[in-house]
Scaffold this active site. Structure first.
Site, PDB file in Angstrom:
ATOM      1  N   GLU A 131       0.829  -1.206   0.000  1.00 22.22           N
ATOM      2  CA  GLU A 131       0.000   0.000   0.000  1.00 22.22           C
ATOM      3  C   GLU A 131       0.864   1.257   0.000  1.00 22.22           C
ATOM      4  O   GLU A 131       0.518   2.270  -0.629  1.00 22.22           O
ATOM      5  CB  GLU A 131      -0.934  -0.028   1.207  1.00 22.22           C
ATOM      6  CG  GLU A 131      -1.986  -1.126   1.110  1.00 22.22           C
ATOM      7  CD  GLU A 131      -2.681  -1.421   2.429  1.00 22.22           C
ATOM      8  OE1 GLU A 131      -3.893  -1.649   2.422  1.00 22.22           O
ATOM      9  OE2 GLU A 131      -1.985  -1.432   3.476  1.00 22.22           O
TER      10      GLU A 131
ATOM     11  N   GLU B 289      -3.336  -9.911   4.636  1.00 17.01           N
ATOM     12  CA  GLU B 289      -4.038  -9.530   5.870  1.00 17.01           C
ATOM     13  C   GLU B 289      -5.074 -10.559   6.337  1.00 17.01           C
ATOM     14  O   GLU B 289      -5.215 -10.798   7.543  1.00 17.01           O
ATOM     15  CB  GLU B 289      -4.719  -8.163   5.681  1.00 17.01           C
ATOM     16  CG  GLU B 289      -3.776  -6.979   5.680  1.00 17.01           C
ATOM     17  CD  GLU B 289      -3.197  -6.664   4.312  1.00 17.01           C
ATOM     18  OE1 GLU B 289      -2.578  -5.605   4.161  1.00 17.01           O
ATOM     19  OE2 GLU B 289      -3.361  -7.501   3.394  1.00 17.01           O
TER      20      GLU B 289
END
Length: 252
Positions: free
Chosen positions: A110, A130
């Site tokens: 990210e 995640e």
């Protein structure tokens, strides 16, 4: 720790937590925010985001930094705070290059996605792991990333845990170049910035971001304000206000 290294008119920000594969801590996020403010204020021509070591660019957020947070603190402070910092990187006036000499997972991917372009080593991979620890991407992995990669590819990573190779990332346009010496390649690309107009480059970046929906309202108003602020009418309006008289606008 994050080091700020100057290369003439270019600036390098280097993540330095190799013992944890450059995982992001609270202190590193705070340092990144402070460095970005300095880079903006000092008017650097370009920024390179790098990391120590060759195993990983960044494997995301250090689980020790967020694992014990309450749900409210995790959502309000950790996730939203990270977003503010990453958004600041994305909206930096100067062009930015992420140099991925190693793997970029989760928050590390990210972070790279918040840069304008990316250069990657052949053996590096990208991933959104995640869900494997019971959470979801929280720093724009499901938002900014889907504007840079096809939705099915993001789903491959976020839902099925598949890694994206450097070669495939290049084929999809997410990576500008795959190189055995990614920092050298990125420096070569960034050097071109010293030969272009800083103002024109900044405006071109804003226009592209507005076109893809990145902070569009603010960018439209910033560009429009810049146009009017350079006008003679603006100077006349300010002078008339100070002199408490009616302005004589000429439309110039």
């Amino acid at each position: 720790m994050i080091h700020l290294i100057r290369h003439g008119e270019l600036v390098e920000l280097r993540l330095d937590n190799p013992a944890k594969l450059n995982a992001l801590t609270v202190e590193m996020l705070e340092a990144l925010s402070a460095h970005l403010e300095n880079v903006e204020r000092e008017g650097a021509r370009g920024l390179l985001l790098t990391a120590e070591g060759t195993r990983a660019f960044c494997t995301g957020a250090d689980i020790n930094a967020w694992g014990g947070l309450s749900p409210e603190d995790f959502a309000r402070n950790w996730v939203r705070g990270g977003h503010r910092i990453f958004d600041r990187l994305a909206r930096l006036a100067c062009p930015t290059i992420a140099v991925l000499q190693g793997h970029a997972f989760g928050g590390g991917l990210e972070l790279a996605a918040a840069c304008d372009i990316r250069v990657m080593a052949p053996g590096a991979t990208l991933a959104l792991p995640e869900t494997g620890v019971g959470i979801v991407p929280g720093w724009s992995g499901t938002q900014r990333l889907v504007r840079l990669l096809p939705e099915p590819v993001v789903k491959e990573m976020a839902l099925f845990g598949r890694r994206l190779s450097a070669e495939r990332a290049y084929a999809l346009g997410f990576v500008a170049e795959v190189s055995d010496t990614p920092l050298e390649a990125a420096m070569t690309i960034a050097a071109r910035l010293t030969e272009t107009s800083p103002r024109a480059t900044e405006v071109a970046k804003y226009m592209i971001h507005a076109g893809r929906g990145e902070d569009t309202p603010a960018l439209i108003e910033a560009l429009a304000s810049g146009m009017t602020a350079a006008s003679l009418d603006k100077a006349e309006g300010v002078e008339a206000f100070r002199a408490k008289r009616k302005p004589d606008f000429k439309g110039a």
